[in-house]
Every structure is written in C-alpha cells, then in structure tokens.
Write a protein that holds these residues in place. Structure first.
Motif, PDB file in Angstrom:
ATOM      1  N   ILE A 139     -54.914 -24.766  20.697  1.00 10.86           N
ATOM      2  CA  ILE A 139     -54.616 -25.153  19.312  1.00 10.86           C
ATOM      3  C   ILE A 139     -53.894 -24.017  18.593  1.00 10.86           C
ATOM      4  O   ILE A 139     -54.005 -22.854  18.958  1.00 10.86           O
ATOM      5  CB  ILE A 139     -55.901 -25.525  18.530  1.00 10.86           C
ATOM      6  CG1 ILE A 139     -56.928 -24.372  18.562  1.00 10.86           C
ATOM      7  CG2 ILE A 139     -56.504 -26.819  19.038  1.00 10.86           C
ATOM      8  CD1 ILE A 139     -58.167 -24.608  17.706  1.00 10.86           C
ATOM      9  N   LYS A 154     -58.949 -31.438  15.195  1.00 10.78           N
ATOM     10  CA  LYS A 154     -57.568 -31.916  15.357  1.00 10.78           C
ATOM     11  C   LYS A 154     -56.748 -31.375  14.198  1.00 10.78           C
ATOM     12  O   LYS A 154     -57.240 -30.557  13.409  1.00 10.78           O
ATOM     13  CB  LYS A 154     -57.550 -33.440  15.394  1.00 10.78           C
ATOM     14  CG  LYS A 154     -58.130 -34.094  14.154  1.00 10.78           C
ATOM     15  CD  LYS A 154     -58.222 -35.592  14.311  1.00 10.78           C
ATOM     16  CE  LYS A 154     -58.678 -36.264  13.017  1.00 10.78           C
ATOM     17  NZ  LYS A 154     -59.919 -35.755  12.472  1.00 10.78           N
ATOM     18  N   GLU A 155     -55.510 -31.824  14.075  1.00 11.66           N
ATOM     19  CA  GLU A 155     -54.635 -31.359  12.989  1.00 11.66           C
ATOM     20  C   GLU A 155     -55.287 -31.577  11.624  1.00 11.66           C
ATOM     21  O   GLU A 155     -55.920 -32.601  11.385  1.00 11.66           O
ATOM     22  CB  GLU A 155     -53.283 -32.096  13.030  1.00 11.66           C
ATOM     23  CG  GLU A 155     -52.340 -31.534  14.080  1.00 11.66           C
ATOM     24  CD  GLU A 155     -50.954 -32.168  13.984  1.00 11.66           C
ATOM     25  OE1 GLU A 155     -50.512 -32.450  12.856  1.00 11.66           O
ATOM     26  OE2 GLU A 155     -50.326 -32.377  15.041  1.00 11.66           O
ATOM     27  N   ASN A 156     -55.129 -30.571  10.758  1.00 11.11           N
ATOM     28  CA  ASN A 156     -55.648 -30.556   9.383  1.00 11.11           C
ATOM     29  C   ASN A 156     -57.155 -30.300   9.294  1.00 11.11           C
ATOM     30  O   ASN A 156     -57.702 -30.235   8.188  1.00 11.11           O
ATOM     31  CB  ASN A 156     -55.305 -31.856   8.629  1.00 11.11           C
ATOM     32  CG  ASN A 156     -53.808 -32.043   8.482  1.00 11.11           C
ATOM     33  OD1 ASN A 156     -53.083 -31.084   8.229  1.00 11.11           O
ATOM     34  ND2 ASN A 156     -53.342 -33.274   8.679  1.00 11.11           N
ATOM     35  N   VAL A 210     -52.929 -26.699  12.834  1.00 15.57           N
ATOM     36  CA  VAL A 210     -51.617 -27.292  12.552  1.00 15.57           C
ATOM     37  C   VAL A 210     -51.032 -27.957  13.792  1.00 15.57           C
ATOM     38  O   VAL A 210     -50.072 -28.712  13.704  1.00 15.57           O
ATOM     39  CB  VAL A 210     -50.622 -26.232  12.006  1.00 15.57           C
ATOM     40  CG1 VAL A 210     -51.084 -25.717  10.658  1.00 15.57           C
ATOM     41  CG2 VAL A 210     -50.428 -25.076  12.982  1.00 15.57           C
ATOM     42  N   LYS A 211     -51.621 -27.676  14.956  1.00 11.59           N
ATOM     43  CA  LYS A 211     -51.117 -28.279  16.191  1.00 11.59           C
ATOM     44  C   LYS A 211     -52.221 -28.268  17.241  1.00 11.59           C
ATOM     45  O   LYS A 211     -52.926 -27.276  17.407  1.00 11.59           O
ATOM     46  CB  LYS A 211     -49.902 -27.499  16.701  1.00 11.59           C
ATOM     47  CG  LYS A 211     -49.237 -28.102  17.942  1.00 11.59           C
ATOM     48  CD  LYS A 211     -48.067 -27.239  18.374  1.00 11.59           C
ATOM     49  CE  LYS A 211     -47.416 -27.775  19.640  1.00 11.59           C
ATOM     50  NZ  LYS A 211     -46.306 -26.900  20.102  1.00 11.59           N
TER      51      LYS A 211
END
Length: 704
Positions: free
Chosen positions: A287, A271-273, A250-251
């Motif tokens: 992360i 990365k995100e998602n 999520v980050k």
C-alpha cells in the motif's frame, strides 16, 4: 515548563535511585524530579536551564559507576539508524554475557564456601577458603562501598553490607560473613532478573517502534528515518513492514495487524481513503500512504511517551515508601550503634555478643524490598494493560481506580456503537427526500459530530463548498447555516423551538434531526444507533466488582436515555444534556461520592474527562483529543476492557498492601529477634534479600 530526560545506565540500586531523586529535587530551577528505577530514566520538569554536569555530579556522588545520557539531545541520521538496527540485539547479547559471567563468579565463590564448611583442619586452609570465597563474591560490593565513602556517601546498601560482613569476620563468624555476602550477591542477581522480566511487556512495545520509512521520490524509493518524513509525503509499505507514521491509504488494498496498539488479534482490512496508524503491521498487499502527522505527533510516538512516562506519576503508596525509606535506614543504623555500645554498659555481657546483634541490624537496615517491589507492581500493571490496548498515564490513576464506586457513562461511542445510520427521511411542505437530504448534508458539512457524519455518508455526493456561506455549530443542539441565500436550521427540537418554529413530537427511541429552511419546517431525518454487544454484560460485571452506582449521560431525548438505561440496567440516567450540563452533574457526584470515574469517547468530553477522579476515553485510536484529555485510554471500542482495567487496579492494590505488610512485619520481627539475640545473620539475610526476592516475585504475579 520544560521537560528533560536522562538515561541512567547501570543504575541497579533502588535505594540509591531514591537518594538521587531527592538530591536532584534540591537543584535550583528543578520543579519536579522523578526516577523510574525499572527503566532507569530520570525525568525533570524545569523552569530554568540546568547544566547536565550538575545532574552528573549528584548521580556520580551516589552511584559512581552509573553513566548518564541526555535523552533530549537529537541524534543525526547515521546515529539513529545504527542505534535502531543494533541496539535491541546488542542489548540482549551483552545481557547474556554479563549474566553468564555473574553465574560463573557466584558458582566459583559457592564452591570455595562449601569446601571451607567441609574442611575441619588445618584452620589456616579453612580460613583461606573463606577469604577467597568472600573476596570473589563480595569484591564488587567492597569496591563500590570504598568509592562511595570517598564521595561522602554512607548508609547505602554496599556500605552497610561491607561493615556487617567485615564486622562478622573480626569476631570470628567466618561462615556467616561469607554466607551473607554470597547470598546477598546471589539475591541481587535474581532481583535484577526479576526486574528485567517485568520490563518485557514494555520492551515488546518499544520493539514495535518503526525504524525506517520507504519514502517515494518520483520513481525512486528511499529508505529514511521516520523523523525525516514530513506531512504530505508518500510512503510505500510492503508486506511484513511496520507503518512508520499515521497516514491515509492512497493506493492498494491490504490487511493490517493492529494488536500493538489495540491488543486486538483480528487483522483489519484497509483500502483507499482508509486511515492507518504508526505501529500497525502490513500483512499482505503493498500500500501507499500519504502522511498526516510527523513522527513526534504520530499515534505510536504518543503511546510510547505515555507508557514510558507512566511511572513518573506515582501512586500514594509509592510516595509513602519514598518518604519512609528516607528515614528508615538512618534510624536502624543509629539503633545498631546504640545496640553495640549501650547494653554492655548497662546490662553487661561480652562486647562481641552485642556487636554481633548490631551487625544483624545493619544487614536488615536496607529498604530495598520496599523501594523496588512497590513501584514494580504499578509498572508491571501498567505494562500488562498496555499489551491489552489500555494506556494508563500513571500509577496514581491505577490506585485511584480501585476506590471508584460510581462510573458515569457517556452514551454515544461508549455504550452504543456511535455508528449512526439514517433510518428514515421525511420531507414536508412540498420537498422530496433527495432535496431534504442534500440540504441536511450541506448544513452539516463542517461538523464532526457522529450524527453529522452519518448524514454526509448517506448523501454520498461531493459537496460544493462555494454554496456554504455561513456555518455555526451550537453545542448539544445543532447547526445554523446559510446555503446559497437560504437560512438553514438543523438539529434537535430545542434548537428549532428557540427560533419560534413549531415541530412535532415523536414517541421514538431514535434520534430525530429537524430541518428548517427560512424558519419554516422542511422535514426531519431519523437516525438510529445500536447498543454495543458487550455493554449489558459489562455493566453486570462492574456491579459484581463493587461498583455501587452506574449513571448514563446523553444529549439525546428522554425516551432514548430511558430506553438505554432500562435495557442495560443502569441505575440513573440524564437526558437532553449540553456539554456544560455534564460537567455540572459530574461535580454533583464528586461531592457525594468518594471516587468517581467518567468514561466517554473523547469527542466533546474533554472537560468532563479532565474533571473526573479518573477520566477514561474509549476508542482512543487516532483520537488526539482522547489521548490528551483522559487519564486512561482504551485504544479501541471494546467496553469489556473496562473490566480488565478494574481487575488489574484491584489486584495491583492488593499485592501492594500484601508486600508492604509482609516487608514491615518481617523486618521489624527480625529486628526484635536480633536485639534479643534470638536470630543470627542468616535470619538477617532472609529479612533483607529473602524478603526482597519474595515480594518481587509476588509483584510479578500481576503479569499472569
């Protein structure tokens, strides 16, 4: 049916493990009992509650020094943390100290043994040195044998070795009595080291177990046990830390090492998602992830469960050895008794001469070489494959795979990348491309099929769920949906023709997805998929390894099926198949062929994977369906690992039969030589300890 596991700490006798297993099976309520001698675990499947005291009573009767622990009793947080932080290092420290003490003891005994051999006179000193050497090297064997007799257990290796060596002493064969005991203990030590070496591949995986999680609570970061984390919790993963549970980033942006799960050495960027799985190692950036599965349901936990319990599903060779060992020792012991007393009465000769021959029988009577080396081969093979990212659920599947002569392949995600891309959008009857794509994406929004995913990804707009009134997926054909007030059909030619809609035919190697609105053809979308780079080479290598027939099954049209089959030189292909059609075709091959393997990506393949002699799932990383339905899981999309799998299977079978034939030949040869008086106790030691060591080292060749 409930499953229970017990840790048998201190279990070092393979023959004793077999006896414990046989006795536990006789308990009321026990449906299945398996002892994994290599990781010292007793696994039970029970239909009614069993008291741990009953298990302990059986274990203590056979092996009094073994401690038994119930692995099913949950630990509290403090216990868990202490165990996880200290166990690994403490285990190795303890092992090192024990090993050093054993080496000192054996060297001390060896020194006195050599001195006794060198000294000629006086006899009293010579005999004293032999006795000291014997007691130093053999006191453990003698003590354990005495305790076992008190418990009513005879015919175990300690009892047989004690009787054989004491008997040798009584007839004046002092060097042989001491030498047999000394080299038996020395061989036992080397045997333990060899077995420990085989555990390394599994231990390295166990050491990857996440020990803590950084739980985000507001502005605070709490270090907690992974078992305490719930679905939806946020976790912080710092550089160098293991990902403790499955989740979605999520980050943050980072790269992760996936080798513990896939065997793949190249790091993966996230990365995100993006999804990350428990067992990954975060390499650089920090992360934050949202947890998707609790620890017991996490990918790494399931992998550990498969690897740790793989030895419970025994190969036919292992089962044969268990039955053989049950009768072998008593038969040889009674033969020894007969050899000591009957020949002197019939053919004459000194009783001490025939007693000596009988003692040789006792030394050879232990089946340790069989009950250790054969299971060790399968354990080592499964361990080696797990390091490559291939999970085998049992030695029986590894054994079956060596006989496979037909491999059936699913197409999508197995031979092809399964990464579909929209290559052309063709609207009809006044629609534009954007409108047709939107209708297709909304109709496919609830489907997890790879083609549906490719359409949704190409659309790349948010879908308003309120507009979707109805959704029904027709396996192998497409989707029936209601968007606003419009009836939508999206799928293959057969689906639309079933509803009386005429569609054009195409001479194309691409997949055509037709769309109809209110029973009027609105257009079509062409979807392309690419063959995996290693697919053709893998098919060639399989044929070199003795695979006589390769078969392709696909739900795509005839042209796509034929094109891929010709391209990859696959012997037979079948196109336009529904999931139930694949099962019927598999049944046909199962009737015709001795052994058939099916390999698919685990999506919609569960019935075929389960029905095949060996079901192999590709790309099992993160796929619960693949892990549950298959017998073997290749954790990533590397088709070439199928070659590694078959090579290990064939090598495992080859070494297994080498060991079996070598052990039986040597043992029976020396039994005959012993009965005829053509060998001595040194030969018997070779036939027991020597053969055990040779076959163990031969088994470990599979780890190379």
């Amino acid at each position: 049916m409930e499953k229970k596991e017990f840790l048998l700490e201190g279990l070092n006798c393979a023959n004793c493990a077999t006896k414990i297993e046989e006795n536990v099976k006789k308990l009321e309520g026990v449906n299945e009992a398996n002892i994994n001698f290599v990781n010292k675990t007793l696994t039970l499947k029970i239909s009614s509650e069993i008291k741990p005291e009953e298990i302990e009573k059986i274990v203590k009767k056979v092996e009094p020094d073994v401690k038994i622990y119930d692995k099913n009793i949950p630990k509290n947080k403090s216990q868990n943390e202490i165990e996880q932080k200290n166990n690994a290092s403490k285990e190795y420290e303890d092992e090192d100290e024990v090993d050093k003490a054993e080496i000192r003891r054996l060297l001390f005994s060896l020194t006195f043994f050599i001195l006794a051999l060198l000294i000629k006179e006086p006899f009293a000193l010579k005999l004293s040195l032999f006795i000291v050497s014997y007691l130093v090297s053999g006191w453990k064997v003698l003590f354990r044998s005495f305790k076992n007799i008190l418990n009513g257990t005879i015919f175990d290796e300690t009892f047989l070795m004690s009787i054989a060596t004491i008997g040798a002493f009584t007839i004046g064969e002092f060097p042989e009595a001491v030498g047999v005991m000394l080299f038996y203990e020395f061989g036992d030590f080397l045997q333990d080291k060899a077995v420990d070496n085989s555990r390394k591949s599994i231990k390295s995986l166990l050491n990857m177990r996440p020990t803590y999680a950084n739980l985000l609570k507001g502005d605070k970061v709490l270090k907690v046990s992974p078992e305490e984390v719930k679905v939806g919790h946020l976790l912080l993963i710092n550089p160098g830390e293991k990902v403790p549970l499955d989740g979605i980033v999520v980050k943050g942006i980072s790269t992760v090492d996936t080798s513990a799960l896939t065997g793949e050495s190249v790091p993966k960027r996230v990365k995100e998602n993006d999804e990350v799985l428990s067992g990954f190692i975060n390499l650089n950036g920090t992360i934050t992830i949202r947890v998707q599965n609790e620890y017991s349901e996490s990918t790494f936990s399931k992998i550990l469960d498969i690897v740790e319990n793989a030895s419970n599903k025994k190969a036919k060779t292992e089962k044969f050895i268990t039955k053989f060992a049950k009768y072998y020792t008593p038969v040889i012991v009674f033969s020894a008794i007969a050899l000591a007393f009957i020949p002197p009465l019939i053919v004459g000769g000194a009783f001490s001469q025939w007693l000596y021959r009988a003692l040789i029988f006792l030394v050879i009577s232990c089946p340790c070489a069989l009950v250790i080396s054969i299971p060790l081969i399968y354990f080592a093979g499964i361990g080696k494959l797990s390091k490559k990212g291939v999970l085998v659920k049992g030695g029986n599947y590894l054994e079956t795979l060596k006989n496979v002569d037909t491999i059936i392949f699913d197409k999508t995600g197995t031979l092809t990348k399964g990464l579909f891309e929209v290559s052309e959008i063709k609207p009809l009857n006044g629609l534009n491309e954007e409108a047709l794509l939107k209708i297709a994406a909304y109709a496919e929004s609830h489907s997890n099929h790879p083609i549906a995913k490719s359409i949704k990804e190409y659309f790349h707009h948010e879908i308003d769920e309120n507009l979707i009134k109805e959704h029904e997926e027709i396996a192998g054909k497409g989707v029936i949906s209601k968007i606003n007030n419009d009836d939508i059909l999206i799928g293959n030619k057969e689906l639309l023709e079933k509803y009386g809609i005429e569609v054009p035919s195409f001479d194309s190697y691409e997949t055509i997805v037709y769309i109809a609105i209110n029973k009027n053809l609105a257009g079509y979308i062409k979807i392309s998929d690419k063959i995996k780079p290693m697919a053709k080479e893998t098919i060639k290598e399989l044929k070199k390894l003795g695979i006589k027939k390769t078969v392709l099954l696909t739900g795509d049209n005839e042209k796509i099926g034929r094109n891929i089959a010709l391209n990859l030189e696959i012997d037979e292909y079948y196109a336009k198949l529904l999931p139930e059609d694949k099962v019927k075709l598999l049944e046909k091959y199962l009737k015709e062929k001795p052994s058939v393997a099916f390999i698919g990506d685990g999506i919609n393949d569960a019935p075929v994977l389960a029905r095949a002699d060996v079901g192999i799932a590709m790309g099992g990383l993160g796929s619960d369906a693949a892990i549950e339905a298959s017998d073997i899981v290749i954790m990533d999309d590397d088709l070439s690992k199928l070659i590694d799998l078959i090579n290990v299977s064939k090598k495992t079978a080859r070494i297994s039969w080498q060991n079996l034939s070598f052990i039986l030949t040597i043992k029976f040869l020396f039994l005959i030589l012993g009965a005829l008086g053509l060998t001595n106790m040194w030969g018997a030691v070779f036939a027991d300890v020597g053969v055990t060591l040779l076959t163990i080292f031969n088994s470990l060749r599979i780890l190379r």
